[in-house]
Scaffold this active site. Structure first.
Site, PDB file in Angstrom:
ATOM      1  CG  HIS A   1      -1.900   0.973   1.410  1.00 16.11           C
ATOM      2  ND1 HIS A   1      -1.661   2.268   1.800  1.00 16.11           N
ATOM      3  CD2 HIS A   1      -3.231   0.887   1.210  1.00 16.11           C
ATOM      4  CE1 HIS A   1      -2.806   2.942   1.837  1.00 16.11           C
ATOM      5  NE2 HIS A   1      -3.775   2.122   1.483  1.00 16.11           N
TER       6      HIS A   1
ATOM      7  CG  ASP B   1       0.563  -2.534   6.305  1.00 18.07           C
ATOM      8  OD1 ASP B   1      -0.397  -2.684   7.083  1.00 18.07           O
ATOM      9  OD2 ASP B   1       0.486  -1.886   5.247  1.00 18.07           O
TER      10      ASP B   1
ATOM     11  CD  GLN C   1      -6.901  -4.648   4.016  1.00 23.19           C
ATOM     12  OE1 GLN C   1      -7.837  -5.414   4.272  1.00 23.19           O
ATOM     13  NE2 GLN C   1      -7.094  -3.379   3.721  1.00 23.19           N
TER      14      GLN C   1
ATOM     15  CE  LYS D   1      -7.213  -0.227   6.299  1.00 18.86           C
ATOM     16  NZ  LYS D   1      -7.982   0.130   5.107  1.00 18.86           N
TER      17      LYS D   1
ATOM     18  CB  CYS E   1      -3.788   3.186  -1.584  1.00 15.46           C
ATOM     19  SG  CYS E   1      -4.974   4.477  -1.329  1.00 15.46           S
TER      20      CYS E   1
HETATM   21  N1  PMP Z   1      -1.753  -0.866   4.606  1.00 15.53           N
HETATM   22  C1  PMP Z   1      -2.695  -1.624   4.047  1.00 15.53           C
HETATM   23  C2  PMP Z   1      -2.327  -3.013   3.586  1.00 15.53           C
HETATM   24  C3  PMP Z   1      -3.983  -1.135   3.888  1.00 15.53           C
HETATM   25  O1  PMP Z   1      -4.921  -1.894   3.323  1.00 15.53           O
HETATM   26  C4  PMP Z   1      -4.286   0.177   4.346  1.00 15.53           C
HETATM   27  C5  PMP Z   1      -5.681   0.767   4.188  1.00 15.53           C
HETATM   28  N2  PMP Z   1      -6.282   0.544   2.956  1.00 15.53           N
HETATM   29  C6  PMP Z   1      -3.276   0.921   4.937  1.00 15.53           C
HETATM   30  C7  PMP Z   1      -2.025   0.362   5.042  1.00 15.53           C
HETATM   31  C8  PMP Z   1      -3.503   2.313   5.431  1.00 15.53           C
HETATM   32  O2  PMP Z   1      -4.362   2.309   6.536  1.00 15.53           O
HETATM   33  P1  PMP Z   1      -4.901   3.661   7.156  1.00 15.53           P
HETATM   34  O3  PMP Z   1      -5.444   4.464   6.016  1.00 15.53           O
HETATM   35  O4  PMP Z   1      -5.972   3.213   8.110  1.00 15.53           O
HETATM   36  O5  PMP Z   1      -3.768   4.338   7.845  1.00 15.53           O
END
Ligand code: PMP
Length: 407
Positions: A124, A201, A204, A227, A365
């Protein structure tokens, strides 16, 4: 999970009964954010009504109660991640802020010109850009682990990338586009063989699979509250005590200090050293409630049921002509990304929306990943334990109509 149990669970999420354009809402955008159960929303209400006072500084009753709730939430997160110590849990605004914190503070302490940071091709943006910024600041290079055609990381290539210049590895546990569950334990083992720390990270992963940071031996593990059925604006950085003690604070301000004079400031102990300013103590309390709720249902049960939903959706999607599933790793979590023929994903998403079905379209993203696949983006359906096979059936019928209209 049995039908009756799912019905009971669904009754806890009032938004699932809403209608969109006079159609029953089907919410398959759980990878972006999850819906909130009553207990979480009620926790926020009751915290504001009965527990609201700024924490850590007050001698008065309410401040002490609010402080106790915030610190109890930290303990809940520590237990949820199976961390050794509650001091290893830092509250942040979310995954993004947690990664930025590590990229900055770890970078200040350990990054050197000429060094390298390793990420993977399926990250991401929030696990790419903070490292790029670090590389720019310190004259370092970003290295990228490639994947095979199924969307699995190439571990032999990863092993080749590791060398004496590598300063940190940062990889997702589960890809938000492909659903691939990465072999993070193996990644950590390979990196540790060369004394290289690893950030995982878990944005997910934590909503879908049980996580044990000690068993993984992760140096840093991050996730977002929203999430995992918690509120927005709160997230978590787990860091091994030895690293958190070895790196400087990220932001300066109240709470993070021990003493301040105009000549010199000394910093507070863990975890407060990394929590400058008034923390989101209402958010932390509500996040703890969300974690209690998912643990009550059981993460093993959640993982098994969501796996069933993902398999079922994949099988049914393949009934559609020219269907292309993007990401066919053997170990996948609750995400299915797809394309149909040459139809633009945005058009599919728009028409599904008019039928009450919320999916996400675009690059999610993860633009470098989408570019590497030479596709315009994907349509992504991502599931939670409150979703059902009946919803998937309705989605497939709607998708067949949409494809008929757009072909
Ligand atoms: N890493 C991953 C794998 C994600 O899916 C996301 C959110 N789509 C993020 C980071 C970023 O999370 P946040 O916007 O809640 O900071």
């Amino acid at each position: 999970m049995e039908k009756e149990k799912i019905e009971q669970i669904r009754a806890e999420f009032p938004i699932l009964t809403e209608q969109i354009y006079k159609k029953q809402l089907i919410y398959f955008d759980n990878g972006a954010t999850t819906q909130k159960p009553r207990c979480v929303v009620e926790k926020i209400n009751s915290a504001y009504y009965h527990l609201n006072a700024n924490i850590h500084r007050g001698v008065h009753y309410l401040s002490q109660k609010a402080t106790e709730a915030h610190e109890a939430a930290r303990q809940s997160v520590a237990e949820f991640l199976k961390a050794d110590k509650r001091e290893e849990i830092i509250f942040t605004r979310g995954t993004t802020e947690a990664i930025n914190l590590v990229a900055f503070s770890f970078g200040e302490a350990f990054a050197k010109p000429g060094a390298e940071v390793i990420v993977s091709v399926m990250e991401h943006h929030s696990n790419i850009v903070p490292w790029q910024m670090l590389c720019q600041r310190k004259g370092m290079t970003l290295r990228v682990i490639p994947m095979n055609e199924k969307g699995e990381l190439q571990m032999d290539k990863f092993a080749e990338l590791l060398n004496e210049k590598t300063c940190i590895v940062s990889v997702s546990h589960v890809s938000n586009v492909l659903g691939t569950v990465n072999p993070v334990k193996e990644i950590i083992k390979l990196a540790h063989d060369q004394n290289i720390p690893v950030l995982v990270d878990g944005a997910q992963a934590v909503p879908h699979i049980p996580v044990d940071v000690v068993e993984l031996d992760a140096d840093f593990y991050v996730f977002s509250g929203h999430k995992i059925y918690g509120p927005t604006g709160i997230g978590v950085l787990y860091g091994k005590e030895k690293w958190l003690n070895a790196i400087p604070p990220y932001q300066g301000g109240g709470e993070m200090i021990a003493t301040v004079t105009f000549e010199k400031t000394t910093y507070n102990e863990l975890p407060f050293k990394f929590e400058a300013g008034t923390p989101d103590y209402i958010g932390s309390t509500a996040l703890a409630e969300a974690l209690r709720y998912v643990q009550e249902i059981g993460l093993n049960e959640i993982a098994a049921y969501e796996h069933e939903l993902t398999e079922y959706a994949t099988q049914r999607l393949l009934e559609i002509e020219n269907m292309r599933i993007i990401g066919t790793a053997s170990n996948k979590s609750s995400v299915v990304s797809f394309l149909v023929g040459n139809i633009h994903p945005y058009d599919i998403g728009m028409l599904l929306d008019k039928m009450g079905i919320a999916v996400r379209t675009g690059h999610h993203c993860a633009q470098p990943l989408i570019d590497s696949l030479h596709i315009p983006g994907t349509v992504r359906a991502s599931f939670a334990f409150y979703n059902t096979k009946e919803e998937i059936d309705t989605f497939i019928e709607a998708l067949k109509k949409v494809v008929g209209m757009l072909s």
